[in-house]
Design a protein around this motif. Structure first.
Motif, PDB file in Angstrom:
ATOM      1  N   ILE A 135      92.065 -43.615 -26.983  1.00 21.07           N
ATOM      2  CA  ILE A 135      91.745 -44.383 -28.199  1.00 21.07           C
ATOM      3  C   ILE A 135      91.501 -43.425 -29.359  1.00 21.07           C
ATOM      4  N   GLY A 136      90.773 -42.325 -29.097  1.00 22.31           N
ATOM      5  CA  GLY A 136      90.553 -41.320 -30.140  1.00 22.31           C
ATOM      6  C   GLY A 136      91.857 -40.734 -30.645  1.00 22.31           C
ATOM      7  N   ARG A 137      92.805 -40.519 -29.731  1.00 20.80           N
ATOM      8  CA  ARG A 137      94.115 -39.985 -30.113  1.00 20.80           C
ATOM      9  C   ARG A 137      94.847 -40.992 -30.991  1.00 20.80           C
ATOM     10  N   LEU A 138      94.774 -42.275 -30.642  1.00 21.64           N
ATOM     11  CA  LEU A 138      95.418 -43.311 -31.449  1.00 21.64           C
ATOM     12  C   LEU A 138      94.748 -43.444 -32.820  1.00 21.64           C
ATOM     13  N   MET A 139      93.444 -43.198 -32.872  1.00 21.46           N
ATOM     14  CA  MET A 139      92.705 -43.309 -34.127  1.00 21.46           C
ATOM     15  C   MET A 139      93.159 -42.261 -35.144  1.00 21.46           C
ATOM     16  N   ARG A 140      93.751 -41.162 -34.667  1.00 19.97           N
ATOM     17  CA  ARG A 140      94.229 -40.119 -35.587  1.00 19.97           C
ATOM     18  C   ARG A 140      95.358 -40.625 -36.477  1.00 19.97           C
ATOM     19  N   GLU A 141      96.041 -41.673 -36.025  1.00 25.81           N
ATOM     20  CA  GLU A 141      97.203 -42.196 -36.752  1.00 25.81           C
ATOM     21  C   GLU A 141      96.819 -43.147 -37.882  1.00 25.81           C
ATOM     22  N   ILE A 142      95.557 -43.572 -37.921  1.00 26.06           N
ATOM     23  CA  ILE A 142      95.135 -44.532 -38.940  1.00 26.06           C
ATOM     24  C   ILE A 142      94.012 -43.936 -39.787  1.00 26.06           C
ATOM     25  N   ASP A 143      93.732 -44.576 -40.903  1.00 26.28           N
ATOM     26  CA  ASP A 143      92.636 -44.146 -41.764  1.00 26.28           C
ATOM     27  C   ASP A 143      91.338 -44.739 -41.215  1.00 26.28           C
ATOM     28  N   ALA A 144      90.486 -43.896 -40.687  1.00 27.17           N
ATOM     29  CA  ALA A 144      89.266 -44.366 -40.017  1.00 27.17           C
ATOM     30  C   ALA A 144      88.105 -44.583 -40.982  1.00 27.17           C
ATOM     31  N   LEU A 145      88.212 -44.113 -42.217  1.00 25.28           N
ATOM     32  CA  LEU A 145      87.099 -44.230 -43.162  1.00 25.28           C
ATOM     33  C   LEU A 145      86.706 -45.686 -43.437  1.00 25.28           C
ATOM     34  N   PRO A 146      87.653 -46.591 -43.725  1.00 24.96           N
ATOM     35  CA  PRO A 146      87.237 -47.986 -43.949  1.00 24.96           C
ATOM     36  C   PRO A 146      86.603 -48.618 -42.708  1.00 24.96           C
ATOM     37  N   ILE A 147      87.079 -48.237 -41.542  1.00 25.08           N
ATOM     38  CA  ILE A 147      86.518 -48.769 -40.302  1.00 25.08           C
ATOM     39  C   ILE A 147      85.078 -48.310 -40.156  1.00 25.08           C
ATOM     40  N   GLN A 148      84.841 -47.007 -40.397  1.00 30.88           N
ATOM     41  CA  GLN A 148      83.490 -46.463 -40.272  1.00 30.88           C
ATOM     42  C   GLN A 148      82.550 -47.092 -41.297  1.00 30.88           C
ATOM     43  N   GLU A 149      83.041 -47.305 -42.511  1.00 32.08           N
ATOM     44  CA  GLU A 149      82.202 -47.913 -43.546  1.00 32.08           C
ATOM     45  C   GLU A 149      81.799 -49.337 -43.164  1.00 32.08           C
ATOM     46  N   LYS A 150      82.741 -50.100 -42.608  1.00 29.33           N
ATOM     47  CA  LYS A 150      82.442 -51.477 -42.217  1.00 29.33           C
ATOM     48  C   LYS A 150      81.458 -51.490 -41.047  1.00 29.33           C
ATOM     49  N   LEU A 151      81.650 -50.615 -40.074  1.00 26.43           N
ATOM     50  CA  LEU A 151      80.723 -50.528 -38.950  1.00 26.43           C
ATOM     51  C   LEU A 151      79.322 -50.152 -39.429  1.00 26.43           C
ATOM     52  N   ASP A 152      79.240 -49.195 -40.362  1.00 24.91           N
ATOM     53  CA  ASP A 152      77.939 -48.789 -40.907  1.00 24.91           C
ATOM     54  C   ASP A 152      77.269 -49.933 -41.659  1.00 24.91           C
ATOM     55  N   SER A 153      78.043 -50.693 -42.429  1.00 21.16           N
ATOM     56  CA  SER A 153      77.448 -51.807 -43.177  1.00 21.16           C
ATOM     57  C   SER A 153      76.916 -52.863 -42.211  1.00 21.16           C
ATOM     58  N   TRP A 154      77.629 -53.124 -41.116  1.00 22.39           N
ATOM     59  CA  TRP A 154      77.136 -54.082 -40.125  1.00 22.39           C
ATOM     60  C   TRP A 154      75.856 -53.569 -39.490  1.00 22.39           C
ATOM     61  N   HIS A 155      75.805 -52.284 -39.237  1.00 19.56           N
ATOM     62  CA  HIS A 155      74.610 -51.709 -38.628  1.00 19.56           C
ATOM     63  C   HIS A 155      73.418 -51.818 -39.575  1.00 19.56           C
ATOM     64  N   GLN A 156      73.648 -51.583 -40.862  1.00 18.55           N
ATOM     65  CA  GLN A 156      72.564 -51.683 -41.842  1.00 18.55           C
ATOM     66  C   GLN A 156      72.042 -53.101 -41.955  1.00 18.55           C
ATOM     67  N   VAL A 157      72.950 -54.090 -41.922  1.00 21.01           N
ATOM     68  CA  VAL A 157      72.532 -55.490 -41.977  1.00 21.01           C
ATOM     69  C   VAL A 157      71.681 -55.797 -40.754  1.00 21.01           C
ATOM     70  N   SER A 158      72.098 -55.313 -39.606  1.00 18.40           N
ATOM     71  CA  SER A 158      71.356 -55.546 -38.371  1.00 18.40           C
ATOM     72  C   SER A 158      69.965 -54.920 -38.444  1.00 18.40           C
ATOM     73  N   VAL A 159      69.879 -53.707 -38.943  1.00 14.63           N
ATOM     74  CA  VAL A 159      68.589 -53.023 -39.071  1.00 14.63           C
ATOM     75  C   VAL A 159      67.685 -53.778 -40.039  1.00 14.63           C
ATOM     76  N   HIS A 160      68.255 -54.253 -41.140  1.00 15.07           N
ATOM     77  CA  HIS A 160      67.484 -54.992 -42.139  1.00 15.07           C
ATOM     78  C   HIS A 160      66.949 -56.305 -41.549  1.00 15.07           C
ATOM     79  N   GLN A 161      67.798 -57.032 -40.808  1.00 13.72           N
ATOM     80  CA  GLN A 161      67.361 -58.287 -40.199  1.00 13.72           C
ATOM     81  C   GLN A 161      66.248 -58.044 -39.186  1.00 13.72           C
ATOM     82  N   THR A 162      66.384 -57.004 -38.401  1.00 12.97           N
ATOM     83  CA  THR A 162      65.363 -56.681 -37.405  1.00 12.97           C
ATOM     84  C   THR A 162      64.037 -56.364 -38.081  1.00 12.97           C
ATOM     85  N   ALA A 163      64.088 -55.600 -39.155  1.00 11.25           N
ATOM     86  CA  ALA A 163      62.862 -55.257 -39.883  1.00 11.25           C
ATOM     87  C   ALA A 163      62.205 -56.517 -40.451  1.00 11.25           C
ATOM     88  N   ARG A 164      63.017 -57.437 -40.961  1.00 10.42           N
ATOM     89  CA  ARG A 164      62.481 -58.679 -41.509  1.00 10.42           C
ATOM     90  C   ARG A 164      61.821 -59.520 -40.417  1.00 10.42           C
TER      91      ARG A 164
END
Length: 170
Positions: free
Chosen positions: A74-103
């Motif tokens: 999977i890591g080898r296949l990931m080299r063929e695509i732009d991973a930055l938007p994927i990482q940004e979306k995953l990070d934003s989901w994680h931040q929302v989750s952290v915020h909800q948990t804190a609330r």
């Protein structure tokens, strides 16, 4: 080959083996995060079909060696695509989750304080002046009665929901 300034620039332009290895591991970690997602969230990404198939194959794998090899693939296949938007979306989901948990933790702390301390209601009223104190007192009193009588915690839950509504309004 001589050590000229042009050769130095070429050497600086190519990443070191250590840098390439770190980049590959980072892509593999993104792939691992994608494997942990459910199918609905995974479909939000515009991923190539071969990568989606590899991710779906990795999910049921529980043998360490096989899963490790699949994650490397999977890591080898990931080299063929732009991973930055994927990482940004995953990070934003994680931040929302952290915020909800804190609330939710904040709501839980308020509920526990209101049930344990008589003066907490006054402090809550100062912080949230729009709160219906009479209704909160009723829920607190009923929650105490339920606990003493070993009844189901209906008012305990209602108190949490009421706090959630009050705090969400501010």
């Amino acid at each position: 080959m001589q050590n000229t300034p042009e050769n130095d620039i070429e050497q600086d332009a190519t990443p070191s083996k250590t840098r390439r290895k770190k980049d590959m591991h980072a892509l593999q970690e993104i792939g691992e995060q994608l494997v942990e997602l459910d199918q609905k969230k995974l479909s939000e990404f515009d991923l190539p079909e071969i990568l989606i198939d590899a991710i779906n194959l990795a999910r049921p794998m529980n043998k360490h060696g096989a899963r490790r090899r699949q994650m490397q693939y999977i890591g080898r296949l990931m080299r063929e695509i732009d991973a930055l938007p994927i990482q940004e979306k995953l990070d934003s989901w994680h931040q929302v989750s952290v915020h909800q948990t804190a609330r939710l933790h904040q709501l839980e702390r308020w509920r526990e304080r209101l049930l344990a301390d008589e003066h907490a209601l006054t402090e809550f009223a100062q912080k949230y002046p729009a709160a219906d104190l009479q209704h909160l007192r009723l829920l607190i009193r009923n929650a105490h009665k339920e606990k003493a009588a070993d009844k189901p915690p209906k008012s305990f839950r209602l108190l949490f929901q009421e706090l959630q509504e009050i705090i969400a309004k501010t």
